[in-house]
Motif scaffolding. Structure first.
Motif, PDB file in Angstrom:
ATOM      1  N   LEU A  11      37.322  41.535  33.567  1.00 22.62           N
ATOM      2  CA  LEU A  11      38.511  41.352  34.401  1.00 22.62           C
ATOM      3  C   LEU A  11      38.257  40.289  35.467  1.00 22.62           C
ATOM      4  N   ILE A  12      37.080  40.365  36.118  1.00 24.13           N
ATOM      5  CA  ILE A  12      36.752  39.383  37.162  1.00 24.13           C
ATOM      6  C   ILE A  12      36.679  37.977  36.550  1.00 24.13           C
ATOM      7  N   ALA A  14      38.322  37.002  33.977  1.00 18.53           N
ATOM      8  CA  ALA A  14      39.715  36.606  33.696  1.00 18.53           C
ATOM      9  C   ALA A  14      40.371  36.058  34.958  1.00 18.53           C
ATOM     10  N   VAL A  15      40.119  36.720  36.103  1.00 16.75           N
ATOM     11  CA  VAL A  15      40.714  36.251  37.360  1.00 16.75           C
ATOM     12  C   VAL A  15      40.236  34.846  37.681  1.00 16.75           C
ATOM     13  N   ILE A  16      38.918  34.643  37.555  1.00 14.45           N
ATOM     14  CA  ILE A  16      38.354  33.323  37.862  1.00 14.45           C
ATOM     15  C   ILE A  16      38.906  32.276  36.879  1.00 14.45           C
TER      16      ILE A  16
END
Lengths: 662, 427
Positions: A11-12, A14-16
């Motif tokens: 998820l992290i 994906a955010v980046i």
């Protein structure tokens, strides 16, 4: 590691990743793709042009001639979204009907240029005032202020010229500077054209912001990018307005021209082409109304006879033959020739009028003896110094060229004609290679194939007044009060004829006014030197010609005057020239010869005006188109075969050339 | 032994608070700039958007501080209660709602309008955390999964009925929470495939997409060594894909509204409609694109000042940032958002307590979803869906909603360290 924290990591990541994609996309939008900046400018900034005031035109005595006058065009800006628009009220102000409103809108739609189009040209003052009050209601409309010319005089139109909207051709042909845009005004003829760069000034700009509904929202960056217009420079002409007006009055209801030059400088004091027109007739606002009428007028008021029309010079040409004879040493001032009421060679006979016998050079000038100059010209052509008549003729022609004949003088007046002095090849062709003095006899007295424009004639007399040199005639005196005139107008053109020969001829010219052909037209107290001419005209009555200068020593003014179809030079042309001299030198407001003045003011020597019926209009139009075609073909031919050059000119042809210049 | 404080401010996650303050203040300045013109007065003028926003910021600050000093057990205790009230508020819109621009999703309170959809997210987050936080909740269990889905699909459906598609779609972000809590990733893969097929079909048409997919599938099938086991899977997938591809026209024509369909087509460059549906995005791209590297400077943006971009102080607030602060400013905003969301996810994972963790995931996912959709639409990567940019967009409901959402998380996170220090104290 647990599945949960794995998923946390993805998820992290994906955010980046999304953040990175957005940053790259922003980099593309903001830095790589420049089109958005242009879109933004097109969106919100609108550049309003501020037209500068055109330079003012003055005469030589600092009298104002031409100035500016504002007028207003109602413009509509694109897009024409007229939601909630009070059409009815708007039409009422403009006093137009609704169908007319729609028609104008449709026309505007077709002529949009740089985001706006003219909706109503040249608003009347009362409509402008009424509209101005309610302008805030009409978001899509604005008023464009333009400047038109106005004049302090009704004279001098041919020198001043006129301005007009720039043509598509001119727009495309302009230099890299790209100063002009559609709808701009540009000098089209005369001084307005020749000194366009000095007169036009520099356009200003106002960068304003426009919101999404097209409303103006004040200046961009508080006017930081605005440019103030710079007014055009003041142009002082060489014209003497008083003299010009007087000359036009003397020439009224006559066909012809007057050119007056200050010999010591080549400055044109007066240039009249009659019938002329009021310069105001061709101002931006009046042109539409008057141009067609002026163009179809049979007296051709638009045609600048002073520089474009070319005539056989007649007797005034004798001065040149005399001068050449003296320089070539085939005659002397004391030489006399017999005159038997004319001159005969073979079956040819040139008539002469009654005059005292045994005239020497001075007397022959004063009395304009035809036989004297037939003999002189014969001596010039049959000069034993040269191997053949042809060679002598070439020498003779060379003198003529030195006087500025058979070529454009290069003044700052447009539509100049070359005039004509035939080339020897022309006579070769005409007479199958065999020709001598007898074939050229009419040249001795200024008739035949030679053609001279009034401006050239004035230049010749100016050269004689200077005793052997001239400056190219011009009508620019000062720009911005500085004597910064083009170099070519400051160059002295010397003629290879000795000064003493001029003195001899000038003596004769002075006698013309005392006891010669123009006696009784002179002005008391002024020593005028002149020469009359009466030009035979196969199409009608003779043309009256007079050229003169004054005073004899240290001349101040040289004049050439032609009155078409008037008769004797002494009767019609000499009085005009002499009255002008009086006006110029004495600065008198009242002439010493009121009867002469009155006679000229009242004389009517114009062809009877034919009513312009449909067939005539059609004829004029057809002949214009045909003439244009013909002259184009002629030019092509000339370009092909330059050696034949110097085709004889006649007035019709000259006219054609001018039409083409348009 | 140290004197024991009730609340130790050191336990708050200051990086998040700092980012929050920066975003809210910067957002406020941009709202001011977006509404600015020559005659604009004080930034505190309560009759103007920026003045009202200042009021909202004050209220938010008050709530934030209040929230930080609340007993953390309150959240757990009242989770379902809050959920019930907030969903009730959404339902009350049907009765009390005021119609704005054809949509009825506001409740008027004095001169302000309350948008319950912005708060419903909070209720769902709390309820979902409470439900999945119970030690025996397992998403593998079908009933648990259904209840979990129902918790967020119910308000979503209600909001969808109220025609606020944008706000409704935000609820899909809770599926990311389910993913973290064990929902099979295959669903997300399938969703991604569906989107790809959707886009490809829009570009090339169903015939080409189906044909090529079937051909590739058949080729793979022939090359496969264990052919006989795979006959059925290959066949079913191919049928599903072909069926989906052919039904796309049906979906776009019948289920989506015309403007929605057009917005999608505009995004993928299949429709040039600069006047209507494409206008927003086109103008938004112009505003941002014209910002260049360093931007036009504060209050100097022309596109936003001159009202070329609609909704520039709410959903399209990012245009003002892009235009006036350029690529550098925009990139800083990107970094702030990425840091904030990543930090929230990071905090989520370090929670010892399931309730806290699930709640934190909810917060992170909601922010993430808003971030993708809002920024994506202003730069033309995502079809226009009207949802605000958290902490930046004008609007009391949105700002207060997000503040409550975030500060609940900070408060919950603080308990982790209090618990730890308590443990330390014990030894």
């Amino acid at each position: 590691m647990s599945e949960g924290s794995n998923r946390n990591q993805s998820l992290i990541i994906a955010v980046i990743a999304i953040g990175f994609i957005f940053t790259v996309r922003l980099f593309y939008l903001q830095i790589i793709d420049k089109s958005y900046v242009e879109f933004a400018n097109a969106n919100s900034k609108k550049i309003l042009t501020i037209h500068p005031n055109r330079g003012l035109v003055y005469d030589r005595n600092n009298k104002l001639i031409a100035f500016n006058d504002n007028f207003y065009d109602l413009m509509i800006s694109y897009p024409f979204n007229l939601k909630n628009f009070d059409t009815l009220g708007f039409c009422e102000i403009l006093r137009i009907t609704k169908p007319n409103f729609i028609k104008r809108l449709k026309k505007a739609d077709k002529t949009v240029y740089k985001g706006s189009a003219v909706f109503y040209k040249n608003l009347e003052q009362n409509k402008y005032a009424a509209l101005q009050e309610r302008m805030y209601e009409y978001e899509r409309f604005y008023i464009d202020i333009k400047t038109d010319r106005k004049y302090k005089t009704t004279s001098g139109a041919h020198i001043l010229g006129y301005i007009g909207e720039i043509s598509q051709k001119q727009l495309e042909a302009q230099d890299e500077e790209n100063y002009y845009s559609k709808g701009d005004f540009i000098g089209l003829t005369g001084i307005e054209k020749y000194y366009e760069k000095e007169l036009r000034g520099l356009k200003g700009e106002e960068v304003i912001l426009v919101d999404s509904r097209g409303r103006q929202k004040g200046n961009y960056s508080k006017g930081k990018y605005d440019k103030q217009p710079i007014a055009g420079l003041k142009v002082s002409t060489t014209l003497d307005l008083t003299l010009q007006e007087y000359a036009e009055k003397l020439m009224q209801n006559k066909m012809g021209s007057v050119v007056a030059i200050e010999p010591s400088t080549g400055e044109i004091l007066t240039l009249v082409s009659s019938p002329g027109y009021n310069p105001d007739d061709l101002s931006i606002r009046n042109k539409r109304k008057n141009y067609g009428k002026l163009l179809l007028d049979p007296t051709k008021p638009l045609f600048n006879r002073a520089v474009t029309a070319a005539y056989p010079p007649g007797s005034v040409f004798k001065l040149l033959n005399g001068l050449i004879g003296l320089q070539e040493e085939v005659i002397y001032p004391e030489t006399t020739f017999p005159c038997y009421r004319g001159f005969s060679i073979g079956r040819l006979h040139v008539n002469c009028h009654p005059h005292p016998p045994n005239l020497d050079l001075r007397g022959s000038v004063a009395n304009s003896c035809n036989a004297y100059y037939c003999n002189t010209f014969r001596e010039i052509l049959e000069n034993p110094k040269y191997k053949s008549t042809r060679e002598a003729y070439i020498k003779w022609k060379d003198y003529m060229l030195q006087f500025g004949l058979a070529a454009k003088l290069g003044s700052d007046i447009n539509f100049e004609s070359k005039g004509n002095i035939p080339s020897p090849e022309f006579y070769d062709k005409m007479h199958n290679g065999k020709w001598g003095f007898s074939r050229l006899i009419s040249l001795s007295i200024g008739q035949g194939e030679i053609l001279i424009t009034p401006l050239q004639m004035a230049n010749v007399i100016s050269a004689i007044a200077n005793r052997g040199y001239y400056y190219t005639p011009h009508c620019i005196r000062k720009v911005d009060d500085k004597p910064a005139i083009p170099q070519k107008f400051r160059e002295k053109h010397k003629i290879k004829i000795d000064r003493q020969h001029f003195e001899a001829v000038v003596e004769g010219m002075a006698m013309t006014l005392i006891n010669g052909t123009a006696a009784r037209t002179g002005i008391e107290g002024i020593e005028i030197c002149g020469k009359t001419g009466t030009v035979q005209n196969p199409h009608g009555k003779n043309h009256a010609v007079f050229m003169c200068f004054a005073p004899k020593d240290n001349p101040k003014i040289a004049i050439a005057c032609i009155v078409e179809n008037a008769g004797y030079g002494a009767t019609w042309a000499a009085p005009v020239a002499n009255l002008l001299i009086e006006k110029y030198i004495n600065k008198d407001t009242v002439s010493s010869k009121p009867e002469m003045e009155k006679r000229l003011f009242e004389a009517y020597i114009l062809p009877k005006p034919k009513p312009l019926d449909a067939t005539r209009i059609k004829f004029l139009k057809d002949s214009t188109t045909k003439a244009t075609k013909d002259s184009i073909e002629k030019k092509k031919k000339e370009n092909k075969n330059n050696t034949t050059g110097n085709m004889p000119l006649n007035r019709d042809m000259v006219l054609n050339e001018r039409e083409e210049d348009y | 032994m140290r004197e024991k404080k009730i609340i130790d401010t050191n336990t708050f996650d200051w990086p998040i608070i700092l980012i929050y303050v920066v975003m809210v203040l910067f957002g406020w300045f941009n709202i001011y700039s977006a509404s600015w013109n020559e005659s604009t007065g004080s930034i505190f003028d309560l009759n103007k958007n920026y003045g009202k926003q200042f009021l909202f910021i004050c209220i938010s600050a008050f709530i934030a501080i209040f929230w930080l000093f609340l007993d953390y057990k309150v959240f757990n205790l009242f989770s379902y209660g809050v959920y019930g009230v907030l969903v009730g508020l959404v339902i009350s819109v049907f009765v009390l709602g005021k119609e704005v621009a054809g949509n009825k999703n506001w409740i008027p309170i004095g001169s302000f309008n309350l948008q319950p959809a912005e708060f419903a997210k909070y209720g769902v987050s709390l309820a979902l955390a409470k439900f999945l936080g119970t030690p025996d909740a397992r998403l593998k269990d079908k009933i648990t999964l259904r209840i979990a889905l129902a918790i967020f699909l119910l308000p979503m459906a209600l909001i969808l009925i109220q025609k606020d598609t944008g706000s409704a779609l935000v609820f899909l972000s809770f599926s990311l929470v389910l993913y973290r809590e064990g929902l099979s990733g295959i669903w997300f893969v399938m969703a991604l495939c569906a989107i790809i097929i959707f886009i490809l079909t829009l570009y090339f048409g169903s015939v080409w997409v189906s044909g090529i997919f079937a051909a590739v599938a058949f080729l793979l099938y022939l090359l496969s060594s264990r052919r006989k086991y795979l006959t059925w899977p290959f066949l079913l997938v191919t049928i599903a894909v072909v069926g989906f591809s052919f039904s796309i026209n049906l979906i776009t024509d019948n289920i989506l509204k015309d403007h929605q369909k057009k917005r999608i087509l505009v995004t993928f460059g299949l429709l040039e409609d600069l006047k209507k549906e494409g206008y927003n995005v086109h103008q938004s791209k112009i505003a941002i694109g014209s910002g260049g590297l360093i931007g036009k400077g504060f209050l100097q943006g022309t596109q936003t000042k001159l009202r070329y971009v609609p909704e520039q102080h709410t959903d399209f607030i990012f245009c003002t940032i892009g235009e006036e602060w350029g690529w550098i400013g925009s990139t800083i905003i990107m970094i702030l958002f990425v840091t904030l969301i990543a930090r929230v996810y990071y905090l989520a994972e370090r929670q010892k307590n399931r309730y806290n963790r699930i709640y934190a995931y909810c917060v992170g996912s909601i922010l993430f979803f808003h971030f993708i959709i809002n920024i994506g639409m202003t730069i033309g990567l995502v079809p226009v869906i009207g949802i605000p940019l958290p902490f930046f967009s004008y609007g009391g409901s949105s700002l207060i909603g997000f503040t409550v959402l975030l500060f609940t998380l900070i408060r919950l996170d603080a308990t982790r360290s209090t618990e730890m220090s308590t443990l330390k104290d014990m030894y």
